[in-house]
Design a protein around this motif. Structure first.
Motif, mmCIF file in Angstrom:
data_model
loop_
_atom_site.group_PDB
_atom_site.id
_atom_site.type_symbol
_atom_site.label_atom_id
_atom_site.label_comp_id
_atom_site.label_asym_id
_atom_site.label_seq_id
_atom_site.Cartn_x
_atom_site.Cartn_y
_atom_site.Cartn_z
ATOM 1 N N GLN A 31 0.938 -1.210 0.067
ATOM 2 C CA GLN A 31 0.184 0.077 0.066
ATOM 3 C C GLN A 31 0.761 1.290 0.071
ATOM 4 O OE1 GLN A 31 -2.645 -0.409 3.435
ATOM 5 N NE2 GLN A 31 -4.154 0.270 1.918
ATOM 6 N N SER A 32 1.883 1.243 1.024
ATOM 7 C CA SER A 32 2.618 2.304 1.051
ATOM 8 C C SER A 32 3.354 2.655 -0.303
ATOM 9 C CB SER A 32 3.499 2.632 2.341
ATOM 10 O OG SER A 32 4.656 1.956 1.989
ATOM 11 N N GLY A 186 2.033 4.638 4.340
ATOM 12 C CA GLY A 186 1.758 5.420 3.243
ATOM 13 C C GLY A 186 1.384 6.860 3.531
ATOM 14 N N HIS A 187 1.624 7.280 4.729
ATOM 15 C CA HIS A 187 1.320 8.620 5.227
ATOM 16 C C HIS A 187 2.569 9.517 5.536
ATOM 17 C CE1 HIS A 187 -0.844 11.245 7.883
ATOM 18 N NE2 HIS A 187 0.228 11.165 8.718
ATOM 19 N N ILE A 188 2.150 10.750 5.441
ATOM 20 C CA ILE A 188 3.302 11.878 5.494
ATOM 21 C C ILE A 188 2.452 13.057 6.365
ATOM 22 C CG2 ILE A 188 4.712 13.457 4.383
ATOM 23 C CD1 ILE A 188 4.650 11.803 1.840
ATOM 24 N N GLU A 189 3.332 13.396 7.311
ATOM 25 C CA GLU A 189 2.664 14.149 8.226
ATOM 26 C C GLU A 189 2.604 15.486 7.266
ATOM 27 O OE1 GLU A 189 1.774 14.572 11.379
ATOM 28 O OE2 GLU A 189 2.028 12.380 11.282
ATOM 29 N N PRO A 190 1.326 16.115 7.167
ATOM 30 C CA PRO A 190 1.381 17.335 6.371
ATOM 31 C C PRO A 190 2.525 18.500 6.721
ATOM 32 C CG PRO A 190 -0.631 17.237 7.735
ATOM 33 C CD PRO A 190 0.263 16.261 8.292
ATOM 34 N N ASN A 191 3.111 18.862 7.808
ATOM 35 C CA ASN A 191 4.200 19.863 7.829
ATOM 36 C C ASN A 191 5.473 19.121 7.208
ATOM 37 O OD1 ASN A 191 4.703 17.831 9.919
ATOM 38 N ND2 ASN A 191 5.442 19.514 11.265
ATOM 39 N N MET A 192 5.510 17.828 6.846
ATOM 40 C CA MET A 192 6.495 17.097 6.107
ATOM 41 C C MET A 192 6.681 17.218 4.377
ATOM 42 S SD MET A 192 9.293 16.599 8.107
ATOM 43 C CE MET A 192 8.677 18.109 9.074
ATOM 44 N N ALA A 220 10.895 6.397 -4.958
ATOM 45 C CA ALA A 220 10.341 5.586 -4.087
ATOM 46 C C ALA A 220 9.922 6.111 -2.673
ATOM 47 C CB ALA A 220 10.954 4.222 -3.968
ATOM 48 N N GLN A 221 10.987 6.671 -2.150
ATOM 49 C CA GLN A 221 11.110 6.843 -0.649
ATOM 50 C C GLN A 221 12.213 7.724 -0.355
ATOM 51 O OE1 GLN A 221 11.436 4.142 2.703
ATOM 52 N NE2 GLN A 221 9.770 4.796 3.746
#
Ligand SMILES: *[C@@H]1O[C@H](CO)[C@@H](O)[C@H](O)[C@H]1NC(C)=O
Ligand SMILES: *[C@@H]1O[C@H](CO)[C@@H](O)[C@H](O)[C@H]1NC(C)=O
Length: 287
Positions: A31-32, A186-192, A220-221
């Protein structure tokens, strides 16, 4: 599940559409991965090329816009747009190849003429643009040369946001540091998010230089990003990124040192490919 099979899964999901994504969603790694590929590819998974082996021969003349030769050349244009116009608030993706043509240029290389739709991901604007990509042939380190129509509609003015971000991190007592953008879910903090975009843009400098007719690079990451102290008025970052070369199905690890400011944009100071690490077979998504 090894990284290789995850990637294969992602490609399958991309090609077959939503029917297989249910199965894929049982695996958070997959998923991520989808999220990161999608972030880069603007969700247009269906435009991913299907044939992997069909075109070892260099196609010439009019190209199938959905097949690898046209897609690979068009991807170079995406990286070119990011290096020229990208910022923490401006990020380009390849949405669609409408047409492509390839020709040999005497003995010097090959030229691709392309009509593509470029997507600016943050403003969600799309524009059709013409581009020409020339892959020189010969000795030494040769880079693809790109010419493209300006695509003005995508060049949204983001100066205010950039200036605010710059001030925030220039004047902050503590230096930014983050790992795994996006994380296992698959998550990224909004401030990041601005730094995820910034790292993609910086990585585009690598992907543009490393691209040939036989490669297709995606971000990819961001394994890690760390803000460093500076004496001048740039923000400085050290960053480890994982790039996915889709033809060989390899994940390549690069280290990048770059500066950014709202006034001067991105400046890549150093880039270095790191040796294959076996822990990366489990990373990026196993943490
Ligand atoms: C982006 O724009 C397209 C076409 O205008 C629209 O269908 C889509 O929902 C938009 N996506 C987002 C995330 O706003
Ligand atoms: C300063 O940086 C820290 C760590 O990155 C962050 O949590 C904090 O929100 C920042 N402060 C401001 C005012 O931006």
């Amino acid at each position: 599940m090894g990284l290789r099979s995850i990637i294969v899964l992602v490609v399958l999901v991309g090609v077959r559409g939503s029917s297989t994504s249910e199965a894929a969603s049982t695996d958070i790694s997959a998923q991520s991965k989808i999220k990161s590929e999608t972030a880069e590819d603007t969700g247009q998974k269906s435009t991913l090329p299907v044939e992997v082996t069909e075109d070892n021969m260099m196609a010439t003349g009019e190209l199938n816009p959905n097949h690898y030769p046209a897609q690979r050349a068009a991807k170079v244009v995406q990286h070119y747009f990011n290096t020229r116009y990208g910022s923490p608030y401006r990020l380009f993706g390849l949405q669609q190849v409408h047409s492509g043509n390839a020709e040999d240029v005497s003995n010097s290389g090959r030229r691709y003429q392309l009509e593509i739709s470029v997507h600016e991901i943050i403003s969600n604007k799309t524009q059709k643009c013409s581009a020409e990509v020339f892959f020189p042939r010969g000795e030494g380190s040769l880079f693809a040369e790109v010419q493209a129509s300006p695509c003005e509609e995508l060049l949204i003015n983001t100066k205010l946001q950039e200036e605010a971000l710059y001030q925030q991190y220039k004047n902050n007592q503590s230096l930014l540091s983050a790992q795994n953008l996006p994380d296992s879910y698959g998550h990224i903090e909004p401030n990041m998010e601005p730094f995820w975009h910034l790292a993609i843009v910086a990585s585009s400098f690598i992907m543009l230089k490393e691209s040939t007719e036989n490669t297709l690079y995606n971000m990819a990451q961001v394994a890690s990003i760390k803000q460093l102290d500076t004496e001048n008025d740039q923000l400085k970052f050290e960053c480890n990124v994982l790039l996915h070369e889709m033809v060989s199905q390899e994940i390549l690890q690069w280290k990048l040192l770059f500066t950014w400011s709202s006034a001067e944009g991105i400046n890549v100071l150093e880039k270095e490919q790191l040796p294959h690490c076996h822990s990366c077979e489990k990373a990026p998504n196993s943490k």
